[in-house]
Write an enzyme that holds these catalytic residues in place. Structure first.
Site, PDB file in Angstrom:
ATOM      1  N   ASN A   9       6.107  -3.458 -10.038  1.00 21.26           N
ATOM      2  CA  ASN A   9       5.496  -3.489  -8.701  1.00 21.26           C
ATOM      3  C   ASN A   9       5.179  -4.947  -8.382  1.00 21.26           C
ATOM      4  O   ASN A   9       4.223  -5.508  -8.907  1.00 21.26           O
ATOM      5  CB  ASN A   9       4.211  -2.638  -8.715  1.00 21.26           C
ATOM      6  CG  ASN A   9       3.401  -2.792  -7.443  1.00 21.26           C
ATOM      7  OD1 ASN A   9       3.908  -3.273  -6.419  1.00 21.26           O
ATOM      8  ND2 ASN A   9       2.135  -2.372  -7.492  1.00 21.26           N
ATOM      9  N   LYS A  11       4.186  -6.244  -5.608  1.00 16.13           N
ATOM     10  CA  LYS A  11       3.140  -6.471  -4.588  1.00 16.13           C
ATOM     11  C   LYS A  11       3.655  -7.478  -3.564  1.00 16.13           C
ATOM     12  O   LYS A  11       4.860  -7.504  -3.305  1.00 16.13           O
ATOM     13  CB  LYS A  11       1.832  -6.905  -5.263  1.00 16.13           C
ATOM     14  CG  LYS A  11       1.478  -5.973  -6.423  1.00 16.13           C
ATOM     15  CD  LYS A  11       0.129  -6.154  -7.009  1.00 16.13           C
ATOM     16  CE  LYS A  11      -0.034  -5.181  -8.173  1.00 16.13           C
ATOM     17  NZ  LYS A  11      -1.366  -5.189  -8.733  1.00 16.13           N
ATOM     18  N   GLU A 166      -3.490   4.663 -13.121  1.00 19.87           N
ATOM     19  CA  GLU A 166      -3.864   3.247 -13.130  1.00 19.87           C
ATOM     20  C   GLU A 166      -5.372   3.096 -12.939  1.00 19.87           C
ATOM     21  O   GLU A 166      -5.859   3.102 -11.800  1.00 19.87           O
ATOM     22  CB  GLU A 166      -3.144   2.510 -11.993  1.00 19.87           C
ATOM     23  CG  GLU A 166      -1.647   2.514 -12.109  1.00 19.87           C
ATOM     24  CD  GLU A 166      -1.041   1.316 -11.369  1.00 19.87           C
ATOM     25  OE1 GLU A 166      -0.320   0.552 -12.002  1.00 19.87           O
ATOM     26  OE2 GLU A 166      -1.327   1.144 -10.175  1.00 19.87           O
ATOM     27  N   GLY A 172      -4.598  -5.941 -13.100  1.00 18.44           N
ATOM     28  CA  GLY A 172      -4.659  -7.391 -12.905  1.00 18.44           C
ATOM     29  C   GLY A 172      -5.812  -8.075 -13.609  1.00 18.44           C
ATOM     30  O   GLY A 172      -6.126  -9.226 -13.327  1.00 18.44           O
ATOM     31  N   SER A 212      -2.480  -3.958 -16.480  1.00 16.77           N
ATOM     32  CA  SER A 212      -2.386  -5.006 -17.501  1.00 16.77           C
ATOM     33  C   SER A 212      -1.402  -4.681 -18.629  1.00 16.77           C
ATOM     34  O   SER A 212      -1.613  -5.070 -19.780  1.00 16.77           O
ATOM     35  CB  SER A 212      -3.775  -5.339 -18.069  1.00 16.77           C
ATOM     36  OG  SER A 212      -4.612  -5.843 -17.033  1.00 16.77           O
TER      37      SER A 212
END
Ligand code: PGA
Length: 252
Positions: A9, A11, A166, A172, A212
């Protein structure tokens, strides 16, 4: 047997040139036969990616859609549009969309249904906040999110789903959930699907962990019985780190 799925992903990252260079390099790599690899770049790059990944095993997807097919919805893109360009998957209800763009469980349900109607595989995201985690109510939060996402689906449609667990506190942050916690929540998701449909449907659905994930922790996560892959943000942005992650995922 559920085949491992590694979904990147991106983003809102990378210029067109950077994106093209990444995908050209990735398509030259031997990604092996044990994992399925998917990249979800910004939708603007979909056409370029469709060309670059044509005749390769790499799948492409988008990070969001709107649930209507067409109409006066300024700024939105629809399932038939992305399907026509070559996307096969769509990430639905990522926590950033829920938090920043106020997406609700009901939006997630409508987008999931629209994806399936148009032959796209939805990757339905769920996850609890750090506060909910600390309160010990993760299972309740996740169960509710999944129950609403599944509303109105037939068993045949449900079989096409991919779910991504998630935890928001792990996205992150470098703070990955322990494999045991991640597996427990993925088992809860599978139980919720079995209750809504059947054990057979639940056992066929891939459940990913995200938050992560990197080349160093992927193996331990995939060793868990209920974790069938990963939704990867940061570690999917560089070819080297992503290829390393793919290589470390080759055997479940
Ligand atoms: P991260 O992001 O891997 O950078 O934590 C995961 C995600 O947001 O899907």
């Amino acid at each position: 047997m559920r085949k491992t799925l590694l979904a990147g992903n991106w983003k809102m990252n990378k210029t067109k040139e950077e994106a093209l260079s990444f995908i050209q390099q990735l398509t030259k790599e031997d990604i092996g036969e044990f994992v399925e690899v998917l990249i979800c770049p910004p939708a603007l790059y979909l056409e370029v990616f469709a060309g670059a990944t044509n005749e390769t095993p790499i799948a492409i997807g988008v990070q969001n859609i709107y649930h209507k097919d067409s109409g006066a919805f300024t700024g939105e893109i629809s399932a038939p549009m992305v399907k026509e360009i070559g996307a096969t998957h769509v990430i639905i209800g990522h926590s950033e969309r829920r938090e920043i763009f106020s997406e609700t469980d009901n939006d997630v349900q409508q987008k999931t249904k629209a994806s399936l109607t148009h032959g796209l595989t939805p990757i339905v995201c769920c996850g609890e906040s750090v506060k909910e985690f600390k309160l010990g109510i993760t299972d309740e939060i996740i169960t509710k999110q999944i129950q609403i996402a599944l509303e109105g689906l037939t068993a045949e449609e449900a079989k096409q789903l991919v779910i991504a667990y998630e935890p928001i506190w792990a996205i992150g942050t470098g703070e990955v959930a322990t494999p045991a916690i991640a597996n427990h929540v993925c088992a809860t998701i599978r139980k919720t699907i079995a209750t809504a449909f059947s054990k057979e449907v639940a056992d066929g659905i891939r459940i990913l962990y995200g938050g992560s994930v990197n080349a160093n922790n992927i193996k331990e996560l995939l060793d868990q019985t209920h974790i069938d892959g990963a939704l990867v943000g940061g570690a999917s942005l560089e070819v080297d780190s992503f290829v390393k992650l793919i290589k470390n995922s080759q055997k479940k």
